[in-house]
Design a protein around this motif. Structure first.
Motif, PDB file in Angstrom:
ATOM      1  N   PRO A   3      13.640   4.365  -3.310  1.00 33.66           N
ATOM      2  CA  PRO A   3      13.858   3.522  -4.494  1.00 33.66           C
ATOM      3  C   PRO A   3      12.555   2.891  -4.993  1.00 33.66           C
ATOM      4  N   ILE A   4      12.461   2.701  -6.305  1.00 28.15           N
ATOM      5  CA  ILE A   4      11.200   2.288  -6.920  1.00 28.15           C
ATOM      6  C   ILE A   4      10.663   0.977  -6.342  1.00 28.15           C
ATOM      7  N   LYS A   5      11.545   0.013  -6.052  1.00 26.19           N
ATOM      8  CA  LYS A   5      11.077  -1.276  -5.534  1.00 26.19           C
ATOM      9  C   LYS A   5      10.484  -1.139  -4.142  1.00 26.19           C
ATOM     10  N   ALA A   6      11.155  -0.351  -3.297  1.00 27.85           N
ATOM     11  CA  ALA A   6      10.645  -0.120  -1.949  1.00 27.85           C
ATOM     12  C   ALA A   6       9.350   0.691  -2.013  1.00 27.85           C
ATOM     13  N   SER A   7       9.276   1.639  -2.970  1.00 29.54           N
ATOM     14  CA  SER A   7       8.053   2.442  -3.131  1.00 29.54           C
ATOM     15  C   SER A   7       6.874   1.557  -3.497  1.00 29.54           C
ATOM     16  N   ALA A   8       7.102   0.623  -4.440  1.00 27.75           N
ATOM     17  CA  ALA A   8       6.012  -0.236  -4.904  1.00 27.75           C
ATOM     18  C   ALA A   8       5.514  -1.139  -3.777  1.00 27.75           C
ATOM     19  N   ALA A   9       6.448  -1.753  -3.029  1.00 24.54           N
ATOM     20  CA  ALA A   9       6.052  -2.654  -1.947  1.00 24.54           C
ATOM     21  C   ALA A   9       5.340  -1.895  -0.830  1.00 24.54           C
ATOM     22  N   THR A  10       5.863  -0.716  -0.470  1.00 23.23           N
ATOM     23  CA  THR A  10       5.264   0.077   0.596  1.00 23.23           C
ATOM     24  C   THR A  10       3.895   0.586   0.167  1.00 23.23           C
ATOM     25  N   SER A  11       3.798   0.975  -1.109  1.00 20.35           N
ATOM     26  CA  SER A  11       2.517   1.447  -1.633  1.00 20.35           C
ATOM     27  C   SER A  11       1.473   0.343  -1.549  1.00 20.35           C
ATOM     28  N   ASN A  12       1.857  -0.893  -1.857  1.00 21.39           N
ATOM     29  CA  ASN A  12       0.905  -1.998  -1.779  1.00 21.39           C
ATOM     30  C   ASN A  12       0.346  -2.147  -0.365  1.00 21.39           C
ATOM     31  N   PHE A  13       1.204  -2.012   0.609  1.00 22.32           N
ATOM     32  CA  PHE A  13       0.766  -2.089   2.007  1.00 22.32           C
ATOM     33  C   PHE A  13      -0.255  -0.986   2.287  1.00 22.32           C
ATOM     34  N   MET A  14       0.074   0.243   1.834  1.00 22.58           N
ATOM     35  CA  MET A  14      -0.771   1.401   2.131  1.00 22.58           C
ATOM     36  C   MET A  14      -2.104   1.361   1.401  1.00 22.58           C
ATOM     37  N   VAL A  15      -2.072   0.864   0.152  1.00 26.72           N
ATOM     38  CA  VAL A  15      -3.261   0.869  -0.681  1.00 26.72           C
ATOM     39  C   VAL A  15      -4.443   0.142  -0.027  1.00 26.72           C
ATOM     40  N   GLY A  16      -4.164  -1.028   0.574  1.00 23.73           N
ATOM     41  CA  GLY A  16      -5.229  -1.797   1.217  1.00 23.73           C
ATOM     42  C   GLY A  16      -5.836  -1.036   2.379  1.00 23.73           C
ATOM     43  N   VAL A  17      -4.976  -0.398   3.172  1.00 20.52           N
ATOM     44  CA  VAL A  17      -5.452   0.348   4.339  1.00 20.52           C
ATOM     45  C   VAL A  17      -6.265   1.571   3.891  1.00 20.52           C
ATOM     46  N   THR A  18      -5.755   2.287   2.884  1.00 20.72           N
ATOM     47  CA  THR A  18      -6.463   3.459   2.378  1.00 20.72           C
ATOM     48  C   THR A  18      -7.831   3.062   1.823  1.00 20.72           C
ATOM     49  N   ALA A  19      -7.845   1.981   1.028  1.00 16.38           N
ATOM     50  CA  ALA A  19      -9.105   1.533   0.439  1.00 16.38           C
ATOM     51  C   ALA A  19     -10.088   1.113   1.529  1.00 16.38           C
ATOM     52  N   ALA A  20      -9.586   0.433   2.562  1.00 19.86           N
ATOM     53  CA  ALA A  20     -10.468  -0.012   3.645  1.00 19.86           C
ATOM     54  C   ALA A  20     -11.068   1.179   4.389  1.00 19.86           C
ATOM     55  N   ALA A  21     -10.262   2.247   4.555  1.00 24.01           N
ATOM     56  CA  ALA A  21     -10.743   3.441   5.258  1.00 24.01           C
ATOM     57  C   ALA A  21     -11.936   4.060   4.522  1.00 24.01           C
ATOM     58  N   SER A  22     -11.903   4.052   3.182  1.00 28.01           N
ATOM     59  CA  SER A  22     -13.044   4.582   2.423  1.00 28.01           C
ATOM     60  C   SER A  22     -14.150   3.544   2.323  1.00 28.01           C
ATOM     61  N   ALA A  23     -13.770   2.271   2.133  1.00 28.56           N
ATOM     62  CA  ALA A  23     -14.767   1.209   1.936  1.00 28.56           C
ATOM     63  C   ALA A  23     -15.719   1.127   3.120  1.00 28.56           C
ATOM     64  N   VAL A  24     -15.179   1.330   4.324  1.00 25.96           N
ATOM     65  CA  VAL A  24     -16.022   1.211   5.513  1.00 25.96           C
ATOM     66  C   VAL A  24     -17.116   2.285   5.506  1.00 25.96           C
ATOM     67  N   VAL A  25     -16.812   3.447   4.938  1.00 27.79           N
ATOM     68  CA  VAL A  25     -17.822   4.520   4.846  1.00 27.79           C
ATOM     69  C   VAL A  25     -18.929   4.119   3.864  1.00 27.79           C
ATOM     70  N   TYR A  26     -18.526   3.657   2.665  1.00 30.48           N
ATOM     71  CA  TYR A  26     -19.510   3.213   1.667  1.00 30.48           C
ATOM     72  C   TYR A  26     -20.341   2.060   2.229  1.00 30.48           C
ATOM     73  N   PHE A  27     -19.664   1.184   2.969  1.00 30.86           N
ATOM     74  CA  PHE A  27     -20.320   0.003   3.545  1.00 30.86           C
ATOM     75  C   PHE A  27     -21.387   0.409   4.559  1.00 30.86           C
ATOM     76  N   SER A  28     -21.019   1.311   5.483  1.00 29.45           N
ATOM     77  CA  SER A  28     -21.994   1.661   6.520  1.00 29.45           C
ATOM     78  C   SER A  28     -23.094   2.571   5.979  1.00 29.45           C
ATOM     79  N   GLU A  29     -22.839   3.196   4.808  1.00 24.71           N
ATOM     80  CA  GLU A  29     -23.909   3.984   4.183  1.00 24.71           C
ATOM     81  C   GLU A  29     -24.765   3.098   3.269  1.00 24.71           C
ATOM     82  N   GLY A  30     -24.449   1.804   3.210  1.00 25.80           N
ATOM     83  CA  GLY A  30     -25.262   0.863   2.440  1.00 25.80           C
ATOM     84  C   GLY A  30     -25.110   0.969   0.934  1.00 25.80           C
ATOM     85  N   VAL A  31     -23.952   1.429   0.462  1.00 23.98           N
ATOM     86  CA  VAL A  31     -23.764   1.599  -0.983  1.00 23.98           C
ATOM     87  C   VAL A  31     -23.159   0.333  -1.624  1.00 23.98           C
ATOM     88  N   VAL A  32     -22.663  -0.595  -0.786  1.00 23.37           N
ATOM     89  CA  VAL A  32     -22.021  -1.794  -1.329  1.00 23.37           C
ATOM     90  C   VAL A  32     -23.086  -2.793  -1.803  1.00 23.37           C
TER      91      VAL A  32
END
Lengths: 276, 83
Positions: free
Chosen positions: A191-220
């Motif tokens: 259902p759309i409401k559960a999708s939106a809430a679950t997606s919000n949870f996932m989005v932060g984790v996904t972004a952090a997984a990439s952010a840590v790479v940019y961070f350790s490569e000194g791009v931030v």
């Protein structure tokens, strides 16, 4: 001059954070467009900053909406087994790519996101079948005054799409909510409401997984990170306090057309037609 | 159930606030503190996943505990890789 730039970033952060909280977007799409088209910094730096904005926005929203009990943590974790490796690989791929290719990927993502928003692709169908993995869920629907139960359809397709969503998020610096919500809702019949809430949870984790790479490569860019993060936090606070999440169809369509417009702009920029 | 969700929402709030405080003081104290602030922000979702792992373990939900551990492992590998 520097101060004026930081002030503008801060103010736009408030706007993106507020709209993010209201429209249920991570704010990543708005930030990446702002950094590439307005601030005009190299795309890799823009992607890194946008990822920080997504993490801040997702964490702020999560601290409020987690109470809604619509977040399906089990489903989120199962899908994360694919989005996280995708997000890490995506970040490394992006760093190895010339900026123009990243811009072209971004333009394509905007085209897809815009098209799904305009067409209002959404599924109201709920499937209930044997839930061997235990990743189905239920939540209390305030509007219907009843508990909605659902199971998850087509998990394999969903996992593959999640891998792609992770890749894309790592390359262009969006959390990928704009991709994940349709995956869960349209493919997996959550259902759309559960999708939106679950997606919000996932989005932060996904972004952090990439952010840590940019961070350790000194791009931030540490200096620019300050107004970005502060803007998003304040915007999210205002957005979640003052406005409830709007799912107005007109707003969605409008947003879709705006995304399509910027997709065109990004294609022109990637092609070297748009230079300033 | 309620306590787990409340805990997670507190973890997120504290993570973001701590990171914001570090970023603000970094403006006066210099790049190293700014660096810590950004690191704290990136670690906040990692903490969120770790709490989910703890939650599954406490509920003896071993299948999802292992799945979550796998996600954490992927996150850690991602942060250790270098070009």
């Amino acid at each position: 001059m520097e101060f004026a730039l930081y002030l503008i970033i801060f103010l736009f952060g408030i706007l993106a954070g507020g709209l993010g909280a209201t429209l249920g977007l991570g704010g990543g799409v708005l930030m990446i467009l702002f950094f590439t088209l307005v601030v005009n910094i190299p795309i890799h730096k823009a992607v890194a900053l946008s990822l920080l904005a997504v993490i801040a926005s997702s964490s702020m929203a999560g601290s409020v909406y987690v109470h809604d009990r619509m977040t399906n943590i089990r489903l989120a974790m199962v899908l994360e087994t694919c989005t996280v490796p995708g997000a890490v690989i995506g970040a490394f791929l992006a760093l190895a790519m010339p900026g123009r290719i990243v811009e072209a990927v971004l333009a394509t993502v905007l085209l897809y996101a815009g098209a799904t928003s305009v067409r209002q692709v959404r599924s109201e169908k709920i499937v209930l079948h044997e839930d061997r993995l235990g990743i189905g869920g239920e939540y209390y629907d305030e509007a219907r005054k009843s508990t909605v139960r659902y199971s998850v359809d087509r998990l394999k397709t969903g996992l593959f799409a999640s891998l792609l969503a992770g890749l894309v998020s790592g390359i262009v610096g969006i959390g990928g909510g704009i991709i994940k919500v349709p995956i869960m809702n349209f493919i997996m019949k959550v259902p759309i409401k559960a999708s939106a809430a679950t997606s919000n949870f996932m989005v932060g984790v996904t972004a952090a997984a990439s952010a840590v790479v940019y961070f350790s490569e000194g791009v931030v860019d540490l200096q620019m990170a300050v107004p970005t993060v502060f803007g998003i936090i304040i915007g999210a606070l205002i957005g979640t306090r003052l406005l409830s999440q709007t799912q107005s169809p007109y707003l969605r369509t409008l947003l879709g057309f705006i995304l399509l417009f910027f997709s065109g702009m990004m294609f022109l920029k990637a092609g070297g037609v748009l230079v300033w | 159930m309620v306590s787990a969700e409340t805990t997670i929402s507190w973890v997120l709030r504290v993570g973001v606030l701590l990171s914001a405080t570090l970023l603000a003081s970094g403006l006066f104290l210099g790049e190293n503190v700014l660096w810590l602030g950004v690191l704290m922000l990136i670690l906040t979702p990692f903490l969120r996943v770790s709490f989910a792992a703890l939650y599954f373990l406490l509920h003896k939900d071993l299948r999802f505990f292992v799945i979550t551990l796998y996600v954490i492992l992927m996150l850690v590998i991602g942060s250790l890789l270098k070009i």
